[in-house]
Scaffold this motif. Structure first.
Motif, PDB file in Angstrom:
ATOM      1  N   PHE A 101       0.804  -1.265  -0.083  1.00  0.00           N
ATOM      2  CA  PHE A 101       0.171  -0.059   0.023  1.00  0.00           C
ATOM      3  C   PHE A 101       0.965   1.206   0.021  1.00  0.00           C
ATOM      4  O   PHE A 101       0.630   2.361   0.063  1.00  0.00           O
ATOM      5  N   GLU A 102       2.072   1.026  -0.069  1.00  0.00           N
ATOM      6  CA  GLU A 102       3.034   2.272  -0.166  1.00  0.00           C
ATOM      7  C   GLU A 102       3.725   2.055  -1.438  1.00  0.00           C
ATOM      8  O   GLU A 102       2.708   2.254  -2.558  1.00  0.00           O
ATOM      9  N   SER A 103       4.815   2.009  -1.894  1.00  0.00           N
ATOM     10  CA  SER A 103       5.503   2.005  -2.975  1.00  0.00           C
ATOM     11  C   SER A 103       6.330   0.885  -3.449  1.00  0.00           C
ATOM     12  O   SER A 103       7.319   0.698  -4.374  1.00  0.00           O
ATOM     13  N   GLY A 104       5.608  -0.309  -2.933  1.00  0.00           N
ATOM     14  CA  GLY A 104       6.276  -1.647  -3.355  1.00  0.00           C
ATOM     15  C   GLY A 104       7.814  -1.731  -3.187  1.00  0.00           C
ATOM     16  O   GLY A 104       8.237  -1.304  -1.891  1.00  0.00           O
ATOM     17  N   LEU A 105       8.631  -2.248  -3.895  1.00  0.00           N
ATOM     18  CA  LEU A 105      10.072  -2.293  -3.699  1.00  0.00           C
ATOM     19  C   LEU A 105      10.676  -1.153  -3.893  1.00  0.00           C
ATOM     20  O   LEU A 105      11.718  -1.171  -3.034  1.00  0.00           O
TER      21      LEU A 105
END
Length: 91
Positions: free
Chosen positions: A68-72
């Motif tokens: 739910f943020e920027s993944g990797l």
């Protein structure tokens, strides 16, 4: 950036039984690369063949689910905690 990574029991064979290990990186991708350099084989358990997070592995930076943020590309500032948590299923 130096971070502390919490390792689930199932992956501790890669870390010599350690439940927490240090890693370096400004993003989660870099942290996983750092883990792989120090603990060969662990990245294949976290990432799929396309280099994306495996479907049934949850990763948190502090208390934030990276899905739910920027993944990797989620930032991993100095001193944060990263937790790798395998999903549990069943009934």
């Amino acid at each position: 950036m130096s971070v502390n990574v919490r390792i689930p029991t199932i992956l501790r064979t890669y870390t010599g039984g350690q439940s927490e290990v240090p890693a370096e990186g400004a993003t989660l991708a870099q942290v996983i690369d750092s883990l792989e350099q120090s603990h060969p084989g662990i990245a294949a358990r976290v990432l799929d063949d396309q280099g994306k997070l495996r479907r049934f592995v949850n990763v948190y930076v502090n208390d934030d689910d990276v899905r739910f943020e920027s993944g990797l590309q989620t930032p991993t500032p100095d001193g944060v905690g990263v937790s790798i948590i395998p999903a549990v299923a069943g009934g």
